[in-house]
Design an enzyme around this catalytic site. Structure first.
Site, short mmCIF file in Angstrom:
data_model
loop_
_atom_site.label_atom_id
_atom_site.label_comp_id
_atom_site.label_asym_id
_atom_site.label_seq_id
_atom_site.Cartn_x
_atom_site.Cartn_y
_atom_site.Cartn_z
CB SER A 276 -0.92 0.00 1.22
OG SER A 276 -0.16 -0.10 2.41
CG HIS B 156 -42.79 21.01 -9.26
ND1 HIS B 156 -42.95 19.69 -8.87
CD2 HIS B 156 -43.40 21.77 -8.32
CE1 HIS B 156 -43.65 19.68 -7.73
NE2 HIS B 156 -43.93 20.91 -7.37
CB SER C 162 -17.24 23.44 -29.36
OG SER C 162 -17.30 22.55 -30.45
CE LYS D 259 -22.11 24.36 -27.04
NZ LYS D 259 -22.17 22.95 -27.30
CG ASN E 73 -19.33 23.96 -24.19
OD1 ASN E 73 -20.42 24.41 -24.57
ND2 ASN E 73 -18.53 23.27 -24.99
CD GLU F 97 -20.97 20.55 -19.03
OE1 GLU F 97 -21.18 19.53 -19.69
OE2 GLU F 97 -20.55 21.61 -19.53
CE1 TYR G 134 -5.54 -3.40 9.04
CE2 TYR G 134 -4.62 -5.57 8.60
CZ TYR G 134 -4.84 -4.27 8.22
OH TYR G 134 -4.35 -3.82 7.01
CD GLN H 3 -2.74 -2.42 2.31
OE1 GLN H 3 -1.98 -2.67 3.24
NE2 GLN H 3 -2.58 -2.92 1.11
CE LYS I 180 -3.74 2.89 4.60
NZ LYS I 180 -4.67 2.11 5.45
N1 ARG Z 1 -0.78 -1.30 5.34
C1 ARG Z 1 -1.69 -1.75 6.35
C2 ARG Z 1 -3.01 -1.00 6.23
O1 ARG Z 1 -2.99 0.03 5.67
C3 ARG Z 1 -1.13 -1.53 7.70
C4 ARG Z 1 -1.59 -2.49 8.74
C5 ARG Z 1 -1.13 -3.84 8.42
N2 ARG Z 1 -1.35 -4.76 9.46
C6 ARG Z 1 -1.26 -6.09 9.25
N3 ARG Z 1 -1.45 -6.85 10.25
N4 ARG Z 1 -1.01 -6.58 8.07
O2 ARG Z 1 -4.04 -1.44 6.67
#
Ligand code: ARG
Length: 453
Positions: A20, A153, A274, A280, A282, A287, A314, A319, A322
């Protein structure tokens, strides 16, 4: 890292899939800050010797500086930002670096990092929304005396000050700020010290690290500390609502700038032409904002779905949090950055809004009110005005031009003063009820919003 337990290395594709770093590297400063607080606590509690912790802090400071100055890049095969920094630290200071992870897991580490990151970013989104509100209230001030039709409306309904419609958006954006502030408030408890999921046998001081990192307190269940991402959902839903408001506003900007409405003229710097139609101009920015709303809704839905049915504690599914939060965050920010100056530079064409307000019998309610104020029950007045509107349509005229004689046929209560009473100016000026559409009310709203900012 875990070579001891394994005989083979991870497959290359699987390794890339698992990593990640590409996404979470942006939390490097928060990760380092969290590690510094953790290391300081380990020394204070006598879990690690002070000299080792001093080396750790020095090493982390060096890494932070090198990343900030572009001297250290994330160009490695580390699994994530946490592993990257730990590996780099160990490379720089040796064995002391390997001690940093005492009484900690990446599970609580990542839960801290996202919180710190979102807390910082919420601040910047709030600033952007504030800037937008300022642009909107400036425009509302400028257009408070401009008369325009308002719609239900998408049919002409009642005349208003153009600024009144703009102020409706200012109010929505103000609540968006409150939602972000609430999300920060709910989130601001430290998961650090939850470790993998069960806490630790080391004598840690969680309140100390929480305070050092600016949290309002600690999370009191270690499984909850590492498992939930409800705060991500709260941020995503706050972002989704900002986009809802931007999207509705965009839709109006698009309609208003069409030849059919021509209520506004967007500045050249926020429109495009355009490749084939030379005439045009736009409203692409509006949009795109409208279009990107779908993407932020998707992020919210993705996060909810990741969490649904996920067993504690967990799981690697998390992951993905994010990816969704960062995508929504980036999208909201770029939309706000473009939308605000687009609004600030647009021109409202008051002759056109006025002309549209003259059509569509939008003073019909006021004519009914005229009779009702003279004692006629409102329902009866409503019916008479309905008949008068039908008569006007048949005669191809408007209420303002219908002769008094014709009015008198419907009710003796009609007098010469009706024309002044139903003039657009009167209809708008007199809508002075609290929160109403008059210029005076618009100015009061602007003053109030300023106090909130
Ligand atoms: N890169 C992981 C995440 O963003 C960090 C936590 C990983 N923990 C694990 N036990 N593999 O979730």
């Amino acid at each position: 890292m875990w070579a001891g337990r394994f005989q083979k290395a991870l497959d290359k594709k699987a390794d890339d899939f698992n990593s990640s770093l590409r996404v979470d590297c942006r939390m490097y400063a928060q990760d380092i800050k969290g590690s510094m607080a953790h290391a300081t606590m380990l020394a204070k509690q006598g879990i690690l010797p002070q000299e080792e912790v001093d080396k750790i802090i020095d090493g982390l400071e060096g890494i932070l500086q090198d990343i900030n100055e572009g001297k250290l890049s994330f160009n490695t095969d580390a699994e994530d930002i946490h592993m990257f920094i730990e590996a780099e630290l160990t490379k720089r200071i040796g064995d002391a670096g390997k001690r940093l992870h005492t009484a900690r897991s990446r599970n609580d580490q990542v839960a801290v990092d996202i919180r710190l990151y979102l807390r910082d970013e919420a601040e910047s989104v709030i600033e952007l929304v504030k800037a937008l509100i300022k642009a909107v209230i400036d425009k509302a001030e400028e257009t408070a005396d401009i008369i325009a039709p308002a719609y239900t409306h998408l049919q002409r309904a009642q005349p208003i000050s153009f600024g009144h419609q703009l102020m409706a958006y200012a109010m929505m954006f103000l609540r968006d700020i409150q939602r972000l502030e609430n999300a920060v408030k709910n989130m601001n408890y430290s998961p650090l010290g939850s470790c993998a999921l069960a806490g630790t046998t080391y004598p840690t001081d969680r309140a100390f690290t929480a305070e050092k990192l600016g949290f309002d307190g600690v999370m009191l269940n270690s499984i909850d500390g590492v498992s939930d991402r409800d705060f991500c959902v709260e941020f995503l839903s706050a972002f989704a609502l900002i986009m809802t408001h931007l999207s509705r506003f965009s839709e109006e900007v698009i309609l208003w700038s069409s030849w059919e409405f021509k209520f506004i003229e967007l500045d050249d710097s926020y429109t495009t032409g355009s490749s084939i139609m030379p005439q045009k101009k736009n409203p692409d920015m509006a949009e795109l904002v409208r279009g990107k709303t779908g993407r932020v809704y998707g992020d919210l839905m993705a996060m909810l779905t990741v969490l649904k049915g996920l067993p504690l504690a967990y799981n690697k599914d998390m992951q993905e949090d994010k990816e969704t939060v960062f995508d929504a965050l980036d999208t909201v920010k770029v939309c706000l950055e473009v939308f605000t100056p687009m609004i600030a530079t647009m021109k409202v064409l008051k002759e056109n809004t006025y002309r549209s307000a003259q059509k569509g019998f939008i003073n019909a309610t006021d004519l009914a009110d005229y009779l009702a104020k003279k004692g006629m029950p409102f329902r009866t007045a409503y019916k008479i005005v309905g008949q008068l509107v039908a008569e006007c349509i048949a005669k191809n005229t408007v209420l303002d031009d219908l002769p008094l004689l014709d009015y008198k046929k419907h009710s003796e209560l009609f007098e010469e003063d009706l024309y002044k009473e139903i003039s657009l100016e009167t209809c708008v000026e007199k809508r002075n009820s609290l929160g109403g559409a008059s210029p005076t009310s618009v100015r009061a709203q602007i003053a109030w919003v300023k106090t909130q900012l």
